[in-house]
Design a protein around this motif. Structure first.
Motif, short mmCIF file in Angstrom:
data_model
loop_
_atom_site.label_atom_id
_atom_site.label_comp_id
_atom_site.label_asym_id
_atom_site.label_seq_id
_atom_site.Cartn_x
_atom_site.Cartn_y
_atom_site.Cartn_z
N THR A 131 -2.19 4.67 5.44
CA THR A 131 -2.16 4.37 4.01
C THR A 131 -3.22 3.34 3.67
OG1 THR A 131 0.24 4.55 4.34
CG2 THR A 131 -0.55 4.03 2.12
N GLY A 136 -2.88 8.77 4.67
CA GLY A 136 -1.65 8.17 4.14
C GLY A 136 -0.46 9.12 4.16
N THR A 183 2.15 5.81 7.93
CA THR A 183 2.57 4.76 7.01
C THR A 183 3.16 3.61 7.82
OG1 THR A 183 4.87 5.45 6.75
CG2 THR A 183 3.23 6.63 5.43
N GLU A 230 -6.69 5.01 4.12
CA GLU A 230 -7.05 5.92 3.03
C GLU A 230 -7.42 5.15 1.78
OE1 GLU A 230 -4.23 9.17 2.39
OE2 GLU A 230 -4.68 9.04 0.25
N ARG A 231 -6.76 4.02 1.57
CA ARG A 231 -7.04 3.20 0.39
C ARG A 231 -8.40 2.51 0.51
NH1 ARG A 231 -5.84 -1.37 -2.74
NH2 ARG A 231 -4.55 -0.95 -4.56
N SER A 239 5.43 6.62 -1.53
CA SER A 239 6.11 7.42 -0.51
C SER A 239 7.34 6.73 0.07
CB SER A 239 5.13 7.74 0.62
OG SER A 239 4.56 6.56 1.14
N GLU A 289 2.66 1.49 -3.43
CA GLU A 289 1.78 1.97 -4.50
C GLU A 289 1.51 3.46 -4.38
OE1 GLU A 289 -1.76 -0.46 -5.16
OE2 GLU A 289 -2.83 1.38 -5.69
N ARG A 290 1.41 3.94 -3.15
CA ARG A 290 1.16 5.37 -2.92
C ARG A 290 2.40 6.21 -3.26
NH1 ARG A 290 0.29 9.56 0.74
NH2 ARG A 290 -1.88 10.18 1.02
N THR A 328 0.84 -1.20 0.00
CA THR A 328 0.00 0.00 0.00
C THR A 328 0.87 1.25 0.00
OG1 THR A 328 -1.38 -1.32 1.50
CG2 THR A 328 -2.10 0.93 1.03
N ASP A 329 1.88 1.25 0.86
CA ASP A 329 2.82 2.37 0.88
C ASP A 329 3.56 2.48 -0.45
OD1 ASP A 329 2.15 3.10 3.46
OD2 ASP A 329 3.89 2.16 4.39
#
Lengths: 321, 321, 321, 321
Positions: free
Chosen positions: C86, D135, D139, C89-90, B92, B89-90, B86-87
């Motif tokens: 994260t 997000g 994280t 939010e997803r 960051s 893909e975002r 998830t991180d």
């Protein structure tokens, strides 16, 4: 061999990823990647390598004396006791009839020592193995799709030791920063008189661990090291091997071969090729035996500890000759 | 078979310990116990059992859905992520060229799930395997003598499944409290048409895990269960097997067979006999296959994770047929 | 002041232990040691120091950027997430109506960062505080008698900052290896114009942490450092203070003042005197304020985290002026 | 008081969030939320409540005997020893001159026992406190913005115990499912003869912990419980209190008051109001004292352990009267 433009990692990675992609090869639902090559016949080929009954553990130690220094919060394994023999001998444990017990617990990053990278370990532009979105695969709950447990009952087959250090290296060790190319791999295969092909589990010895044993860990974890060249991506793909492991922290050569990059071969191999990569294995005892008897193939049983949802997992690989 | 006096555990344990002791058998420095029986020829006998290339994992899961409830501070394994998809893909994580990564860590008692008991796990009147004082062997620093790492490169050989549940049990499951005797073991051996002998790794299926899968864990960890009778100590000794595992929490029948005792067969087998005992293994898939093809022997690679100084260790055992 | 014979640690320790022993002073069952001095009237004296309502945390950070390097298996705290923003939010957490959550977990040695030593932390010739046998007090189950939870509701009282670094040190920092003597303590008390007495919580600033902040941790944990001289044992005893803390790893001067010794002042103070010692505190912000307003006394609330059976415990001490 | 439409949680939460939002109140960069109300004058008002010097710990235990059952991977704290008194007494630790030592380590979810929720603990439609995207805040590396360390040097001030259980409850305990309304809070304030206002730290006793002590934990963690009604959101906002804690697992009444919802008051209070919420506190000893002397105000020092990036943190709160 692909010529490497050190100034264009983005382009080189994209090209190699495209060239070596296995997305869709085993269907949209696939979670095994190159382990699909390790079928029953490949496993039988491995079994046929057992001739003497000798066995070698390819695991490094799991303890506080390991190489981890905290990068990415990776510590060395911390092992503590829940009960001890000292307490048992003193007689305060409360069990009847002289029974005493010891018990213990471990806290460890799953990639602290000898391990397999799972297919959820690395992403390419937000995508995981087989084209899935990274956030659909690995959340805080772990790898919901390709967790290492999906590989729990697969990794036993024909292992081949490529002792590149002994064949290519001066004094049996490759220097730090030495990039092992396809030519080096092929030369080693020829020197050993073995074959490498579909479904094999390839063990590449660089000698880096032997050096760390002699000189101390220093920057073993993340620092300069020999390792696979980015240019071997095609060989890794075209040979249709099931997995590959090295005696180094990072599998590929460190520093990486581009001016600005981080583990670019991982980025090609794991999310795009679906290749199983082993790191921090210990080939030294096995290599000595192979050098002595000239036989570099064996049965390899390397089942990862099936921590549900893990993106990597510790393993005690056994090579049986 | 020894007649069991339920009212004299102290005497029965002492008699069995004396009868079955292997202290000194392999020298004063021995740390391997019955693994000494698992030599190269025994391993070759195991390799000869690989006929189809089929492989089965005998491990239960390692996660929070396990049976542990806190006894002896044993929790289920807690797996947490150091980095996620998830991180990644975002975007960051800060890696260049679209690389993303996931990493993870586990906290777990070493006997939380499928495991081997090490020789430092149990003591008898303050003594550990081979007659050493318990406090000389296992301190807060772990097992300084017989730590599980000493068995890292041994446990691969001939496995034999004794599906006592299927042969003896009504409906293929032994009831809780059912004590498996030497007679039951021999009857199962005869029914399967296999042999059990020196250096073998014996897998005894009670069906307890299948019941837990169907009905929930309930008191799987420490509660009532089928298991080996205390009276099998001599059989375990005289067969010269290298190790034995069950699909239960505690190996021996629960409640134990004496009016007041705690795991008396452990007390005989581990410190006195030096026997390697596996617990919480999963034989169900293997057993179905053995029932189908009538072949109950296989190659078993069951290398414990070599946590230095551990008195028990998780393992993902692979059976290869 | 006691003259120090550097060649006779055994004798010096024994003499100081005898001279400074509080065994039996508060009865055979006592578990509080010098915290007995911190009674309600001492606490009121602390409350009277609150004049402005200003508050200072005296805690260092609890994270992977700390000074620990693995000595005695002490790692830095490892903090991992069970759920993240994260993920929230997803939108994949499964809570209704837009609720999202984050959760976390920590693995840490209890003496990894700012902490109180409990009375079970150190033993003298096999004896713990108040003359108990060490093995009757601290087993694998923790401190069964003087666990830090016994001090959970005590440590709030009058704090006094002795900024020895600013008063004595060149450039406001004491050099490594500098032994703070009774004379240095008294000179600092005089310079500050404060009093130190029964029931007080004394904070001794050496400047070692400020140096580590500027130059990196280096050997902060266990290496050379300023600290209390062994010869202050009598002052620590005779002042009847309730506790004392420093901004260093080890409280006493490092290297220790004997040719061969390890933390000899601990050996006198904890098991014999029953003194509460704080380590790795951060006095820098408080010290700047005290230097500015000339007031070196304050209310100090420093309740250890009551981990049952702990021999030391993390704390976030608050100084309120 | 807001009338509660049990069938429209989405609308009710949105309305309350809008009504009670403090976004932007202390600037765009604010990380403290309602702790901004706890200024020096509020802290002095707390100090003025210290009259006797009596102190009470409001912490529950941190050990394996706690209420956690694994929800959200929350286990009870696991405390293990790195060194023991048994080893020290036996003399095998290797320290000179009779020195012995004990050391320990803990693994624990940060919300396993008595704790403060950090502002990064709960999100509303993907947003965290002060309108930040979830997000961007929390994280896998933790809470990068509002980590609990930002509150390390704030939470000491005037505490007020509202013993709703004693004032409202039959037999001094509120039944499970009992929703504490604004009317109940006001009635308790009136009965105690105290005031509650800007910057106060409010302690609401429901008696749930006392019941768990008597009857066992049962479903204390997550099950039915008395607690704050969703309708108190406005009171929590308008009183301008700095923080509020209860003796329950979940602060708000369980089951929640909507037909389908999960901790809706959290969703209003944490991300929208920026309120600090304490859970699993122990008010029983303090409450007995307050009932005896009729004084329900005190100085409260409740500094969270500053684990960097934590979204919640353990605390040993001290109430000083």
């Amino acid at each position: 061999m692909t010529a490497l433009d050190r100034t264009d990692p983005e382009g080189a990675i994209a090209a190699a990823a495209k060239r070596c992609s296995n997305w869709g090869r085993w269907g949209a639902d696939d979670v095994l990647g190159t382990l699909n090559f390790l079928d029953e016949s490949a496993r039988l080929a491995g079994a046929a390598c057992i001739r003497r009954g000798a066995v070698f553990s390819l695991a490094q130690s799991f303890d506080m004396n390991g190489p981890q220094k905290g990068w990415r919060r990776r510590t060395n394994p911390v092992h503590t006791m829940l009960d001890t023999g000292t307490d048992a001998e003193r007689g305060s444990q409360g069990f009847p009839h002289g029974l005493g017990g010891a018990d213990d617990v471990v806290f460890m990053p799953l990639q602290a020592s000898t391990q397999w990278d799972g297919l959820g370990h690395i992403f390419d532009h937000g995508h995981a193995w087989n084209g899935r979105r990274a956030g659909d695969v690995v959340t805080s709950d772990g790898d919901l799709v390709t967790g290492i447990e999906t590989a729990a009952a697969r990794i036993a087959g024909r292992g081949v030791l490529l002792d590149v250090a002994r064949v290519v290296g001066p004094d049996g060790e490759l220097p730090d920063g030495f990039a092992i190319t396809t030519e080096h791999l092929e030369a080693t295969i020829a020197a050993h008189g073995v074959t490498v092909g579909r479904g094999d589990l390839v063990c590449v010895r660089t000698g880096r661990l032997a050096r760390a044993r002699r000189e101390g860990w220093n920057d073993y974890a993340g620092g300069a090291s020999p390792g696979l060249s980015f240019t071997t991506a095609e060989w890794l793909h075209d040979t249709e091997i099931a997995g590959i492991a090295t005696d180094t922290w990072g599998f590929e050569v460190r520093p990486n071969e581009f001016d600005d990059a981080f583990q670019p071969l991982h980025q090609v191999c794991i999310p795009n090729m679906g290749l199983f990569i082993g790191e921090m294995w210990d080939f030294d005892a096995l290599a000595a035996d192979c050098a002595a008897d000239g036989v570099h193939e064996f049965f390899l049983a390397a089942a990862p500890l099936p921590v549900t949802g893990a993106v990597g997992a510790p393993v005690n690989p056994l090579a049986v000759k």
